[in-house]
Design an enzyme around this catalytic site. Structure first.
Site, PDB file in Angstrom:
ATOM      1  CD  GLU A  52      -2.245   2.057   0.949  1.00 62.32           C
ATOM      2  OE1 GLU A  52      -2.931   2.633   0.088  1.00 62.32           O
ATOM      3  OE2 GLU A  52      -1.525   2.658   1.752  1.00 62.32           O
ATOM      4  CB  SER A  53       1.941   3.440  -2.754  1.00 64.68           C
ATOM      5  OG  SER A  53       0.667   3.903  -3.100  1.00 64.68           O
ATOM      6  CB  CYS A  83       1.934  -3.725  -7.320  1.00 65.79           C
ATOM      7  SG  CYS A  83       0.173  -3.333  -7.435  1.00 65.79           S
ATOM      8  NE  ARG A 110      -2.052   4.747  -4.303  1.00 61.61           N
ATOM      9  CZ  ARG A 110      -2.639   5.016  -3.135  1.00 61.61           C
ATOM     10  NH1 ARG A 110      -2.893   6.238  -2.766  1.00 61.61           N
ATOM     11  NH2 ARG A 110      -2.999   4.017  -2.349  1.00 61.61           N
ATOM     12  CG  HIS A 176       1.462  -8.301  -7.141  1.00 60.29           C
ATOM     13  ND1 HIS A 176       2.150  -7.706  -6.108  1.00 60.29           N
ATOM     14  CD2 HIS A 176       0.293  -7.638  -7.243  1.00 60.29           C
ATOM     15  CE1 HIS A 176       1.433  -6.733  -5.586  1.00 60.29           C
ATOM     16  NE2 HIS A 176       0.297  -6.667  -6.261  1.00 60.29           N
ATOM     17  CD  GLU A 178       5.113  -9.417  -5.801  1.00 59.82           C
ATOM     18  OE1 GLU A 178       5.399  -9.343  -7.013  1.00 59.82           O
ATOM     19  OE2 GLU A 178       4.602  -8.473  -5.174  1.00 59.82           O
TER      20      GLU A 178
HETATM   21  N1  GLN Z   1      -3.311  -0.004  -4.571  1.00 55.27           N
HETATM   22  C1  GLN Z   1      -1.999  -0.034  -3.985  1.00 55.27           C
HETATM   23  C2  GLN Z   1      -1.398   1.345  -3.907  1.00 55.27           C
HETATM   24  O1  GLN Z   1      -1.510   2.143  -4.790  1.00 55.27           O
HETATM   25  C3  GLN Z   1      -1.072  -0.967  -4.730  1.00 55.27           C
HETATM   26  C4  GLN Z   1      -1.586  -2.370  -4.639  1.00 55.27           C
HETATM   27  C5  GLN Z   1      -0.559  -3.443  -4.700  1.00 55.27           C
HETATM   28  O2  GLN Z   1       0.646  -3.223  -4.489  1.00 55.27           O
HETATM   29  N2  GLN Z   1      -1.043  -4.633  -4.945  1.00 55.27           N
HETATM   30  O3  GLN Z   1      -0.779   1.611  -2.936  1.00 55.27           O
END
Ligand code: GLN
Length: 205
Positions: A52-53, A83, A110, A176, A178
């Site tokens: 979650e950024s 992501c 985002r 992702h 990962e």
């Molecule tokens: N929605 C998240 C963000 O913008 C990113 C989601 C993720 O890393 N899977 O922070």
């Protein structure tokens, strides 16, 4: 230099760091868990995971990591950002008021595919990764709206939206890698990092 001797830092403040660590160790890399500025010493490359950024950026500031990260990456430290990691490195976030690290010349939006339930998977063709398609897992992913002249597009989804790009030694994927068994994005990253050895000053001190 082979993957066996590569020292890869994984930013472990938040998000999908454990999955990256498992993959990198599986490929023979030595992993350093990066939580403090000193952990950036003596690594050959860095992974910034999904998560979650906004929380990520808060923790980066709380742990005094902003300047050291900026210094190391601007100095040539190779990076795989996935992501939320892409949001953290972008120069522009069109959808939210945030202060990212501004190290990759891209504009991102985002959560642009919608809510958590709109998460999806799609088979991708990624430049530099030959063979069968790569399964892209998108979880509240950012859209890469535009790339600057120095940033190369590596993958798009069916409607043309950019989902992977590379600027120098920084590889950014809005999906992702990962979370799938396929190792090829991590292998590509380790090859890229290996190619950077000796050619860049990326030691923090
Ligand atoms: N929605 C998240 C963000 O913008 C990113 C989601 C993720 O890393 N899977 O922070």
């Amino acid at each position: 230099m082979t993957a066996q001797s590569q020292r890869i830092g994984v930013l472990c403040l938040q998000g999908s760091f454990a999955e990256h660590i498992t993959k990198l160790r599986g490929l023979g890399a030595t992993v350093t868990e990066v939580r403090l500025p000193a952990h950036l010493d003596n690594i050959d490359a860095l992974v910034i995971p999904g998560g979650e950024s906004t929380t990520f950026l808060k923790l980066i500031d709380a742990f005094s990591m902003r300047e050291p990260l900026h210094h190391a990456i601007a100095g040539g430290l190779p990076v795989l950002a996935t992501c939320a990691g892409v949001v953290i490195l972008a120069t522009r976030i069109s959808s939210h008021r945030m202060s990212p690290l501004a190290l990759v010349d891209i504009a991102v939006s985002r959560n642009a595919f919608g809510r958590q339930v709109e998460s999806f998977e799609e088979d991708l063709t990624i430049e530099g990764i030959p063979g069968p398609s790569f399964r892209g897992v998108f979880i509240r992913a950012p859209i890469i709206q535009s790339c600057g002249a120095a940033t190369r597009v590596l993958a798009r989804i069916h409607d043309g939206t950019i989902v992977a790009c590379q600027q120098g030694r920084i590889l950014a994927t809005s999906f992702h890698p990962e979370f799938v068994p396929d190792l090829r994005v991590h292998e590509y990253f380790l090859r890229m990092a290996d190619g950077a050895k000796g050619s860049a000053r990326y030691q923090v001190k």
